[in-house]
Structure formats: structure tokens, C-alpha cells
Design an enzyme around this catalytic site. Structure first.
Site, short mmCIF file in Angstrom:
data_model
loop_
_atom_site.label_atom_id
_atom_site.label_comp_id
_atom_site.label_asym_id
_atom_site.label_seq_id
_atom_site.Cartn_x
_atom_site.Cartn_y
_atom_site.Cartn_z
N ILE A 43 -10.64 1.20 16.18
CA ILE A 43 -11.09 1.86 14.96
C ILE A 43 -10.59 1.07 13.76
CG2 ILE A 43 -11.13 4.10 16.10
CD1 ILE A 43 -8.84 4.93 14.28
N CYS A 44 -11.44 0.97 12.76
CA CYS A 44 -11.10 0.21 11.55
C CYS A 44 -9.91 0.87 10.86
CB CYS A 44 -12.31 0.17 10.63
SG CYS A 44 -11.96 -0.65 9.05
#
EC number: 2.8.1.-
Length: 128
Positions: free
Chosen positions: A77-78
Site C-alpha cells: 500500500i502506498c
């Protein structure tokens, strides 16, 4: 073929995340390799440990986690998008002096470099 998936929709409220998960299972069932799933923008909500759907609803967050444990698919996930939306791991919680973390096990906070690497090493990157 080697694939990567990018998810930009939340776990609930749109079809993006559930369609991405169905696509992931279809890839694996057909013998393709799924190298990673990258969650970006609203997609980071798929990694929220505190998501609690009703008992008669599909638990998409845990379904992603199951994909990770059963097939070894990396769930990135960013980090920037996650921090903006209150999704943090233990390291970030400590750094920011927050009382606890809420990143679902199996997910990893990553930079956009993880997405860039996937786009360079995979035959296809599919966005949902």
C-alpha cells in the site's frame, strides 16, 4: 504471464476492489503469476485492520489477507496515501507518537517504487 494489479478503490462503496480480487483469483486459477497488488489513493482502505463489515457481508479486507497467506502475493500500500487516510503500521505509529497501528497483517507500507518495479518486471499491470 506475470501480472501486477493496482487497486484505487476502497474495500466498500465501489466495485473496484472486489473486481480486482476476483481478477486476481482468476489469474491464479488459470496458472498465471500474480507478483503483487499495489493499493493507491482510496485503495489503501483495503488494508484497514479496523474495517468491520456486518456478519452477512463479504469481508474484503480479510479476503485480501487470505490471498497473501495462501498464494504469497505481495500486498503493497502506498505509504503517502495511507498516512493521509489514517492507515499506519507499528513503525509509523511510533514515529508519529500515535497510540496504535491499524495496518492489516499481510499488507506492507511501500513507496511508489514498488509500483514502478512491478511495471518493469511484470508483463501486465492492470488497474482497478
Amino acid at each position: 504471464m506475470r501480472y501486477a494489479i493496482m487497486v484505487t478503490g476502497p474495500a466498500y462503496g465501489t466495485q473496484q476492489a472486489s473486481s480486482a480480487l476476483q481478477f486476481a483469483h482468476a489469474l491464479l486459477n488459470e496458472g498465471h503469476e500474480l507478483a503483487s497488488v499495489f493499493f493507491y489513493r482510496e485503495g489503501v482502505y483495503n488494508a484497514n485492520l479496523l474495517t468491520s463489515p456486518a456478519s452477512d457481508e463479504y469481508d474484503l479486507v480479510r479476503a485480501w489477507q487470505k490471498l497473501n497467506t495462501q498464494h504469497g502475493v505481495a500486498l503493497n500500500i502506498c505509504v503517502a496515501a495511507a498516512l493521509r487516510r489514517g492507515i499506519i503500521d507499528e513503525t509509523e505509529a511510533g514515529r508519529l507518537a500515535l497510540p496504535s497501528a491499524n495496518l492489516q497483517p499481510g499488507f506492507t507500507l511501500s513507496g511508489l517504487g514498488a509500483l514502478a518495479e512491478a511495471s518493469l518486471t511484470c508483463d501486465r499491470v492492470v488497474q482497478f
